[in-house]
Design an enzyme around this catalytic site. Structure first.
Site, PDB file in Angstrom:
ATOM      1  N   GLY A   1       0.819  -1.211   0.000  1.00 52.85           N
ATOM      2  CA  GLY A   1       0.000   0.000   0.000  1.00 52.85           C
ATOM      3  C   GLY A   1       0.850   1.256   0.000  1.00 52.85           C
TER       4      GLY A   1
ATOM      5  N   ASP B   1       0.439  -8.789   1.607  1.00 53.05           N
ATOM      6  CA  ASP B   1      -0.659  -7.924   1.146  1.00 53.05           C
ATOM      7  C   ASP B   1      -1.697  -8.761   0.395  1.00 53.05           C
ATOM      8  OD1 ASP B   1      -0.448  -4.547   0.773  1.00 53.05           O
ATOM      9  OD2 ASP B   1      -2.122  -5.588  -0.187  1.00 53.05           O
ATOM     10  N   ASN B   2      -2.957  -8.371   0.498  1.00 52.42           N
ATOM     11  CA  ASN B   2      -3.990  -9.046  -0.308  1.00 52.42           C
ATOM     12  C   ASN B   2      -4.353  -8.224  -1.553  1.00 52.42           C
ATOM     13  OD1 ASN B   2      -5.586  -6.956   0.597  1.00 52.42           O
ATOM     14  ND2 ASN B   2      -7.282  -8.232   1.293  1.00 52.42           N
TER      15      ASN B   2
ATOM     16  N   THR C   1      -6.208  -2.583  -1.781  1.00 51.66           N
ATOM     17  CA  THR C   1      -5.874  -1.218  -2.228  1.00 51.66           C
ATOM     18  C   THR C   1      -4.385  -1.085  -2.517  1.00 51.66           C
ATOM     19  OG1 THR C   1      -5.756  -0.577   0.104  1.00 51.66           O
ATOM     20  CG2 THR C   1      -7.776  -0.016  -1.083  1.00 51.66           C
TER      21      THR C   1
ATOM     22  N   LEU D   1       0.107  -3.003   9.162  1.00 48.84           N
ATOM     23  CA  LEU D   1      -0.499  -1.864   8.450  1.00 48.84           C
ATOM     24  C   LEU D   1      -1.701  -2.277   7.599  1.00 48.84           C
ATOM     25  CD1 LEU D   1       2.153  -0.521   9.358  1.00 48.84           C
ATOM     26  CD2 LEU D   1       2.412   0.415   7.066  1.00 48.84           C
TER      27      LEU D   1
ATOM     28  N   LYS E   1     -13.291  -7.108   9.996  1.00 52.15           N
ATOM     29  CA  LYS E   1     -12.536  -8.366  10.100  1.00 52.15           C
ATOM     30  C   LYS E   1     -11.040  -8.113   9.916  1.00 52.15           C
ATOM     31  CE  LYS E   1     -15.987 -11.664   8.469  1.00 52.15           C
ATOM     32  NZ  LYS E   1     -16.391 -12.489   7.321  1.00 52.15           N
TER      33      LYS E   1
ATOM     34  N   LYS F   1       3.295 -13.343  19.489  1.00 52.51           N
ATOM     35  CA  LYS F   1       3.417 -14.087  20.748  1.00 52.51           C
ATOM     36  C   LYS F   1       4.229 -15.369  20.526  1.00 52.51           C
ATOM     37  CE  LYS F   1       0.388 -16.642  23.839  1.00 52.51           C
ATOM     38  NZ  LYS F   1      -0.968 -17.145  23.965  1.00 52.51           N
TER      39      LYS F   1
ATOM     40  N   TYR G   1     -14.296   1.316  10.448  1.00 51.17           N
ATOM     41  CA  TYR G   1     -12.868   1.659  10.502  1.00 51.17           C
ATOM     42  C   TYR G   1     -12.474   2.117  11.898  1.00 51.17           C
ATOM     43  CZ  TYR G   1      -8.474   3.958   9.093  1.00 51.17           C
ATOM     44  OH  TYR G   1      -7.160   4.330   8.958  1.00 51.17           O
TER      45      TYR G   1
ATOM     46  N   ARG H   1      -9.122   9.926  -0.956  1.00 48.66           N
ATOM     47  CA  ARG H   1      -8.773  10.844   0.130  1.00 48.66           C
ATOM     48  C   ARG H   1      -8.508  12.225  -0.448  1.00 48.66           C
ATOM     49  NH1 ARG H   1      -4.829   6.957   3.568  1.00 48.66           N
ATOM     50  NH2 ARG H   1      -4.573   6.000   1.529  1.00 48.66           N
TER      51      ARG H   1
HETATM   52  P1  NAD Z   1      -3.501   1.782   1.754  1.00 50.65           P
HETATM   53  O1  NAD Z   1      -4.915   1.472   1.460  1.00 50.65           O
HETATM   54  O2  NAD Z   1      -2.658   2.363   0.668  1.00 50.65           O
HETATM   55  O3  NAD Z   1      -2.737   0.502   2.303  1.00 50.65           O
HETATM   56  C1  NAD Z   1      -3.365  -0.542   2.985  1.00 50.65           C
HETATM   57  C2  NAD Z   1      -2.762  -1.856   2.482  1.00 50.65           C
HETATM   58  O4  NAD Z   1      -3.339  -2.941   3.205  1.00 50.65           O
HETATM   59  C3  NAD Z   1      -3.053  -2.095   1.003  1.00 50.65           C
HETATM   60  O5  NAD Z   1      -1.878  -2.531   0.365  1.00 50.65           O
HETATM   61  C4  NAD Z   1      -4.104  -3.200   1.044  1.00 50.65           C
HETATM   62  O6  NAD Z   1      -4.108  -3.994  -0.127  1.00 50.65           O
HETATM   63  C5  NAD Z   1      -3.700  -3.951   2.280  1.00 50.65           C
HETATM   64  N1  NAD Z   1      -4.794  -4.735   2.885  1.00 50.65           N
HETATM   65  C6  NAD Z   1      -6.058  -4.305   3.144  1.00 50.65           C
HETATM   66  N2  NAD Z   1      -6.765  -5.295   3.702  1.00 50.65           N
HETATM   67  C7  NAD Z   1      -5.931  -6.371   3.815  1.00 50.65           C
HETATM   68  C8  NAD Z   1      -6.080  -7.679   4.309  1.00 50.65           C
HETATM   69  N3  NAD Z   1      -7.259  -8.123   4.806  1.00 50.65           N
HETATM   70  N4  NAD Z   1      -5.008  -8.517   4.250  1.00 50.65           N
HETATM   71  C9  NAD Z   1      -3.825  -8.098   3.756  1.00 50.65           C
HETATM   72  N5  NAD Z   1      -3.629  -6.861   3.259  1.00 50.65           N
HETATM   73  C10 NAD Z   1      -4.671  -5.997   3.303  1.00 50.65           C
HETATM   74  O7  NAD Z   1      -3.508   2.760   3.018  1.00 50.65           O
HETATM   75  P2  NAD Z   1      -2.312   3.505   3.767  1.00 50.65           P
HETATM   76  O8  NAD Z   1      -2.617   4.943   3.736  1.00 50.65           O
HETATM   77  O9  NAD Z   1      -0.996   3.031   3.260  1.00 50.65           O
HETATM   78  O10 NAD Z   1      -2.557   3.003   5.257  1.00 50.65           O
HETATM   79  C11 NAD Z   1      -1.722   2.029   5.864  1.00 50.65           C
HETATM   80  C12 NAD Z   1      -2.129   1.846   7.316  1.00 50.65           C
HETATM   81  O11 NAD Z   1      -1.987   3.085   8.021  1.00 50.65           O
HETATM   82  C13 NAD Z   1      -3.589   1.419   7.509  1.00 50.65           C
HETATM   83  O12 NAD Z   1      -3.671   0.506   8.577  1.00 50.65           O
HETATM   84  C14 NAD Z   1      -4.295   2.703   7.873  1.00 50.65           C
HETATM   85  O13 NAD Z   1      -5.437   2.460   8.659  1.00 50.65           O
HETATM   86  C15 NAD Z   1      -3.203   3.421   8.647  1.00 50.65           C
HETATM   87  N6  NAD Z   1      -3.410   4.887   8.628  1.00 50.65           N
HETATM   88  C16 NAD Z   1      -3.186   5.599   7.487  1.00 50.65           C
HETATM   89  C17 NAD Z   1      -3.417   6.969   7.498  1.00 50.65           C
HETATM   90  C18 NAD Z   1      -3.160   7.823   6.278  1.00 50.65           C
HETATM   91  O14 NAD Z   1      -3.458   9.020   6.317  1.00 50.65           O
HETATM   92  N7  NAD Z   1      -2.594   7.327   5.199  1.00 50.65           N
HETATM   93  C19 NAD Z   1      -3.896   7.594   8.652  1.00 50.65           C
HETATM   94  C20 NAD Z   1      -4.145   6.817   9.770  1.00 50.65           C
HETATM   95  C21 NAD Z   1      -3.888   5.458   9.752  1.00 50.65           C
HETATM   96  N1  UDP Z   2     -12.833  15.922   1.500  1.00 48.99           N
HETATM   97  C1  UDP Z   2     -13.242  16.889   0.595  1.00 48.99           C
HETATM   98  N2  UDP Z   2     -13.190  16.590  -0.724  1.00 48.99           N
HETATM   99  C2  UDP Z   2     -12.753  15.400  -1.201  1.00 48.99           C
HETATM  100  C3  UDP Z   2     -12.320  14.425  -0.272  1.00 48.99           C
HETATM  101  C4  UDP Z   2     -12.395  14.721   1.078  1.00 48.99           C
HETATM  102  O1  UDP Z   2     -13.645  18.003   0.975  1.00 48.99           O
HETATM  103  O2  UDP Z   2     -12.720  15.209  -2.428  1.00 48.99           O
HETATM  104  C5  UDP Z   2     -12.837  16.253   2.943  1.00 48.99           C
HETATM  105  C6  UDP Z   2     -13.525  15.209   3.834  1.00 48.99           C
HETATM  106  O3  UDP Z   2     -14.892  15.481   3.957  1.00 48.99           O
HETATM  107  C7  UDP Z   2     -12.779  15.395   5.140  1.00 48.99           C
HETATM  108  C8  UDP Z   2     -11.379  15.840   4.708  1.00 48.99           C
HETATM  109  O4  UDP Z   2     -11.493  16.289   3.381  1.00 48.99           O
HETATM  110  O5  UDP Z   2     -13.354  16.432   5.891  1.00 48.99           O
HETATM  111  C9  UDP Z   2     -10.347  14.706   4.776  1.00 48.99           C
HETATM  112  O6  UDP Z   2     -10.889  13.599   4.106  1.00 48.99           O
HETATM  113  P1  UDP Z   2     -10.078  12.239   3.881  1.00 48.99           P
HETATM  114  O7  UDP Z   2     -11.034  11.256   3.299  1.00 48.99           O
HETATM  115  O8  UDP Z   2      -8.819  12.527   3.146  1.00 48.99           O
HETATM  116  O9  UDP Z   2      -9.625  11.809   5.351  1.00 48.99           O
HETATM  117  P2  UDP Z   2     -10.382  11.667   6.749  1.00 48.99           P
HETATM  118  O10 UDP Z   2     -11.755  12.242   6.678  1.00 48.99           O
HETATM  119  O11 UDP Z   2     -10.409  10.215   7.002  1.00 48.99           O
HETATM  120  O12 UDP Z   2      -9.539  12.459   7.661  1.00 48.99           O
END
Ligand code: NAD
Ligand code: UDP
Length: 313
Positions: free
Chosen positions: A10, A31-32, A35, A71, A89, A103, A143, A184
């Site tokens: 990801g 990874d699955n 995304t 992650l 899940k 563990k 989430y 996003r």
């Molecule tokens: P992303 O969607 O790009 O990455 C998530 C990855 O997890 C993807 O590669 C997806 O294929 C994999 N995945 C999803 N479900 C799976 C499963 N059941 N088994 C195996 N792989 C699985 O998102 P990201 O932004 O890279 O986020 C990574 C982590 O960080 C996530 O846990 C997310 O909740 C956390 N996080 C991200 C943000 C952010 O702003 N990017 C903020 C807070 C938390």
């Molecule tokens: N948002 C927006 N336009 C878009 C996508 C998101 O105005 O095209 C807003 C959304 O409503 C939120 C903020 O931007 O208030 C951040 O959204 P995002 O989905 O990136 O992250 P999160 O809400 O999970 O913080």
């Protein structure tokens, strides 16, 4: 060390795999591909210390590793709401399976948690001791509550089985390799601006977020993982706070386009404000974000220009 990164294909995971390999570790990327994309890790596939496993964290797996970064979980509302039961899940079964593994092989495990555990926060900025304001039955709950339960599981495995846990509460992170259709806000705005389309502002665009550039976040995650005796959650994010409208204006300025705004309804339970208090990370990890929003956006826009075949400026 042998390090497992779940969700390694990801956005954040691929940057983490790259850094860990760069520091001489062996990396197992699991990874699955829900995304995640092969393109994100394509440049790592030839590295003999890199291994890719197609696996779903909701299923158990046994691997010999020293550290686990958990992650795996879709992070964009569009993707995590596509199949909300699966999202729960992934967070819950994923945490149980990875904690069981940690563990069994005595690995240290870091859970990617989120600022969403604070919900629509009534305390501002958010400190780690704030319990949050989360709707348990809303569209974002799969989430938010999934991540809250992952934190509970981590803490109980620590208390009950002495598993060596770390919990990172990650705030909005952006950078190269975000999917064009990720949904996003940063990627939406950049793609829209580069295509000369109006930027979609949800609500009035007055809600705030704090945006952390991905390399800063990776540094924070690795410092957290490698700091001893730190089993409490730690906020990782950039405390610079902007309204979504300010972000939109910044993106248009960097892209050199002024395609205007399209106002769309604010999604349900959308948090009104969000900014991390990072005192704990500053004190315990000696960590501070270094890339201001404009600089990070310039790098991210460059990456999107290449992928969208837009001329460089
Ligand atoms: P992303 O969607 O790009 O990455 C998530 C990855 O997890 C993807 O590669 C997806 O294929 C994999 N995945 C999803 N479900 C799976 C499963 N059941 N088994 C195996 N792989 C699985 O998102 P990201 O932004 O890279 O986020 C990574 C982590 O960080 C996530 O846990 C997310 O909740 C956390 N996080 C991200 C943000 C952010 O702003 N990017 C903020 C807070 C938390
Ligand atoms: N948002 C927006 N336009 C878009 C996508 C998101 O105005 O095209 C807003 C959304 O409503 C939120 C903020 O931007 O208030 C951040 O959204 P995002 O989905 O990136 O992250 P999160 O809400 O999970 O913080």
């Amino acid at each position: 060390m042998r390090i497992l990164v779940t969700g390694g294909a990801g956005f954040i995971g691929s940057h983490l795999c790259e850094r860990l390999l760069g520091e001489g570790n062996e990396v197992l990327c699991l990874d699955n591909f829900f995304t995640g994309r092969r393109e994100n890790i394509f440049h790592l596939l030839d590295n003999p210390r890199f291994e890719l496993l197609r696996h779903d964290v909701t299923e158990p797996i046994l691997l010999e590793v020293d550290q686990i970064y958990n992650l795996a979980c879709p992070a964009s509302p569009v993707h995590y709401q596509y199949n909300p039961v699966k999202t729960v899940k992934t967070s819950v079964m994923g945490a149980i399976n990875m904690l069981g593994l940690a563990k069994r092989v005595r690995a240290r495990i870091l859970q990617a948690s989120t600022s969403e555990v604070y919900g629509d926060p009534l305390v501002h900025p958010q400190t780690e001791d704030y319990w949050g304001n989360v709707n348990p039955i809303g569209l974002r709950s799969c989430y938010d509550e999934g991540k809250r339960l992952a934190e509970t599981l981590m803490t109980d495995y620590h208390r009950q089985n002495n598993v060596d846990i770390r919990i990172a509460r990650i705030f909005n992170t952006y950078g190269p390799r975000m999917l064009e259709d990720d949904g996003r806000v940063v990627s939406n705005f950049i793609v829209q601006a580069l295509r000369g389309e109006p930027l979609t502002l949800y609500g009035e665009g007055e809600q705030t977020r704090s945006f952390c550039y991905v390399s800063d976040l990776i540094e924070g995650l690795m410092r957290l993982m490698n700091t001893d005796e730190l089993h409490e959650p730690v906020n990782l994010g950039n405390p610079g706070e902007f309204t979504i409208k300010q972000l939109a204006e910044e993106v248009m300025a960097i892209c050199g386009k002024n395609s205007g705004f399209e106002y769309l309804p604010l999604p349900a339970d959308d948090p009104r404000q969000r900014r991390p208090d990072i005192t704990r990370a500053q004190n315990l990890l000696l960590w501070n974000p270094t890339i201001p929003l404009r600089e990070g956006l310039v790098k991210t826009v460059d990456d999107f220009r290449k992928r969208l075949n837009e001329p460089q400026v």
